[in-house]
Design a protein around this motif. Structure first.
Motif, PDB file in Angstrom:
ATOM      1  N   LYS A  12      41.834  39.929  24.188  1.00 24.31           N
ATOM      2  CA  LYS A  12      41.951  39.877  22.730  1.00 24.31           C
ATOM      3  C   LYS A  12      42.955  40.911  22.228  1.00 24.31           C
ATOM      4  N   TYR A  13      42.861  42.120  22.741  1.00 32.61           N
ATOM      5  CA  TYR A  13      43.783  43.198  22.371  1.00 32.61           C
ATOM      6  C   TYR A  13      45.229  42.780  22.670  1.00 32.61           C
ATOM      7  N   ALA A  14      45.446  42.208  23.862  1.00 33.63           N
ATOM      8  CA  ALA A  14      46.785  41.761  24.251  1.00 33.63           C
ATOM      9  C   ALA A  14      47.245  40.604  23.356  1.00 33.63           C
ATOM     10  N   ASP A  15      46.362  39.620  23.146  1.00 35.99           N
ATOM     11  CA  ASP A  15      46.711  38.468  22.300  1.00 35.99           C
ATOM     12  C   ASP A  15      47.148  38.905  20.904  1.00 35.99           C
ATOM     13  N   GLU A  16      46.459  39.890  20.339  1.00 36.16           N
ATOM     14  CA  GLU A  16      46.807  40.388  19.007  1.00 36.16           C
ATOM     15  C   GLU A  16      48.201  41.011  18.973  1.00 36.16           C
ATOM     16  N   THR A  20      50.545  37.937  26.765  1.00 40.53           N
ATOM     17  CA  THR A  20      49.693  37.031  27.517  1.00 40.53           C
ATOM     18  C   THR A  20      49.325  37.681  28.844  1.00 40.53           C
ATOM     19  N   VAL A  21      48.050  37.803  29.096  1.00 45.35           N
ATOM     20  CA  VAL A  21      47.560  38.349  30.362  1.00 45.35           C
ATOM     21  C   VAL A  21      47.291  37.174  31.299  1.00 45.35           C
ATOM     22  N   ILE A  22      47.997  37.158  32.434  1.00 42.71           N
ATOM     23  CA  ILE A  22      47.796  36.114  33.435  1.00 42.71           C
ATOM     24  C   ILE A  22      47.079  36.745  34.620  1.00 42.71           C
ATOM     25  N   PRO A  23      45.842  36.326  34.874  1.00 51.85           N
ATOM     26  CA  PRO A  23      45.097  36.912  35.989  1.00 51.85           C
ATOM     27  C   PRO A  23      45.560  36.349  37.327  1.00 51.85           C
ATOM     28  N   GLU A  78      34.870  31.147  35.684  1.00 51.35           N
ATOM     29  CA  GLU A  78      34.661  32.357  34.876  1.00 51.35           C
ATOM     30  C   GLU A  78      35.991  32.913  34.386  1.00 51.35           C
ATOM     31  N   ILE A  79      36.990  32.943  35.270  1.00 49.29           N
ATOM     32  CA  ILE A  79      38.309  33.452  34.902  1.00 49.29           C
ATOM     33  C   ILE A  79      38.926  32.579  33.804  1.00 49.29           C
ATOM     34  N   ALA A  80      38.798  31.263  33.942  1.00 49.59           N
ATOM     35  CA  ALA A  80      39.355  30.343  32.945  1.00 49.59           C
ATOM     36  C   ALA A  80      38.693  30.541  31.585  1.00 49.59           C
ATOM     37  N   ASP A  81      37.426  30.895  31.574  1.00 48.92           N
ATOM     38  CA  ASP A  81      36.723  31.131  30.316  1.00 48.92           C
ATOM     39  C   ASP A  81      37.134  32.449  29.655  1.00 48.92           C
ATOM     40  N   ILE A  82      37.505  33.420  30.455  1.00 51.77           N
ATOM     41  CA  ILE A  82      37.841  34.751  29.931  1.00 51.77           C
ATOM     42  C   ILE A  82      39.280  34.822  29.428  1.00 51.77           C
ATOM     43  N   PHE A  83      40.210  34.241  30.176  1.00 44.44           N
ATOM     44  CA  PHE A  83      41.635  34.408  29.893  1.00 44.44           C
ATOM     45  C   PHE A  83      42.183  33.232  29.084  1.00 44.44           C
ATOM     46  N   THR A  84      42.917  33.550  28.036  1.00 47.60           N
ATOM     47  CA  THR A  84      43.489  32.520  27.159  1.00 47.60           C
ATOM     48  C   THR A  84      44.802  31.968  27.699  1.00 47.60           C
ATOM     49  N   SER A  85      45.329  32.580  28.724  1.00 47.29           N
ATOM     50  CA  SER A  85      46.601  32.150  29.301  1.00 47.29           C
ATOM     51  C   SER A  85      46.561  30.695  29.741  1.00 47.29           C
ATOM     52  N   GLU A  86      47.698  30.032  29.609  1.00 49.91           N
ATOM     53  CA  GLU A  86      47.851  28.669  30.118  1.00 49.91           C
ATOM     54  C   GLU A  86      47.818  28.658  31.655  1.00 49.91           C
TER      55      GLU A  86
END
Length: 191
Positions: A12-16, A20-23, A78-86
């Protein structure tokens, strides 16, 4: 480690800030810590120890066991649910295949899938392609695309993957020639 809530706060902090955080969840190699916690997911059953040094472990996840594939799907869900990255980076690099050659479960899966060694790749490299494709399909069902290191080109890579070329530039050129999106990050210049 971070809790899921802490990771959501970071995203969220990064998105604001338009970041984009890509895990990256590197699989099926570089899983020594997971194998230590869940030795039944490996080909030998362990015992395993968490690595405290740099390098490539010969101990990798066992794709011949369905519970291993289910574990990967659970983690990636779980990762897909946490990260908004495409995108989600699934690694795919530095995965020795020696244990797969000896594993009855892996060899049975190779036979069941009809994987063969030829001039392009070994049956075990094609088994890694199976893991990559299965995770790619799973993540696509969650609206995500995969990135993988250039080793995912060994064998046949499914359309839609993005290749991150780190072992020089040849992997990136080969991937682009095959129609894949490429991120050039050759180790001589960008590592």
């Amino acid at each position: 480690f971070y809790t899921q809530e802490q990771m959501k706060d970071i995203v969220k902090y990064a998105d604001e800030r338009c970041i984009t955080v890509i895990p990256e969840i590197d699989l099926p190699g570089h899983m020594q810590a997971a194998l230590t916690s869940y030795p039944e997911l490996g080909c030998t059953g362990g015992p395993y120890e968490v690595w405290t040094r740099w390098g490539i472990s010969k101990q990798v996840l066992c794709p011949g066991k369905e519970k291993t594939m289910k574990f990967l799907e659970d983690v990636l869900a779980e990762i897909a649910d946490i990260f908004t990255s495409e995108y989600i980076h699934i690694g795919g690099d530095e995965c020795p295949k020696a244990e797969w050659k000896k594993s009855p479960e892996c060899q049975a899966l190779i036979r069941r899938l009809g994987l063969r060694t030829d001039s392009e790749a070994t049956a075990e490299q094609r088994l890694q392609n199976y893991v990559t494709k299965r995770m790619q399909d799973f993540l696509a069902g969650k609206g995500k695309k995969i990135i993988g290191w250039d080793e995912i080109l060994e064998g046949e890579l499914a359309p839609g993957a993005t290749v991150m070329s780190w072992r020089g530039t040849k992997g990136g050129i080969k991937a682009a020639q095959k129609g894949f999106d490429v991120i050039m990050s050759p180790d001589r210049y960008c590592y």
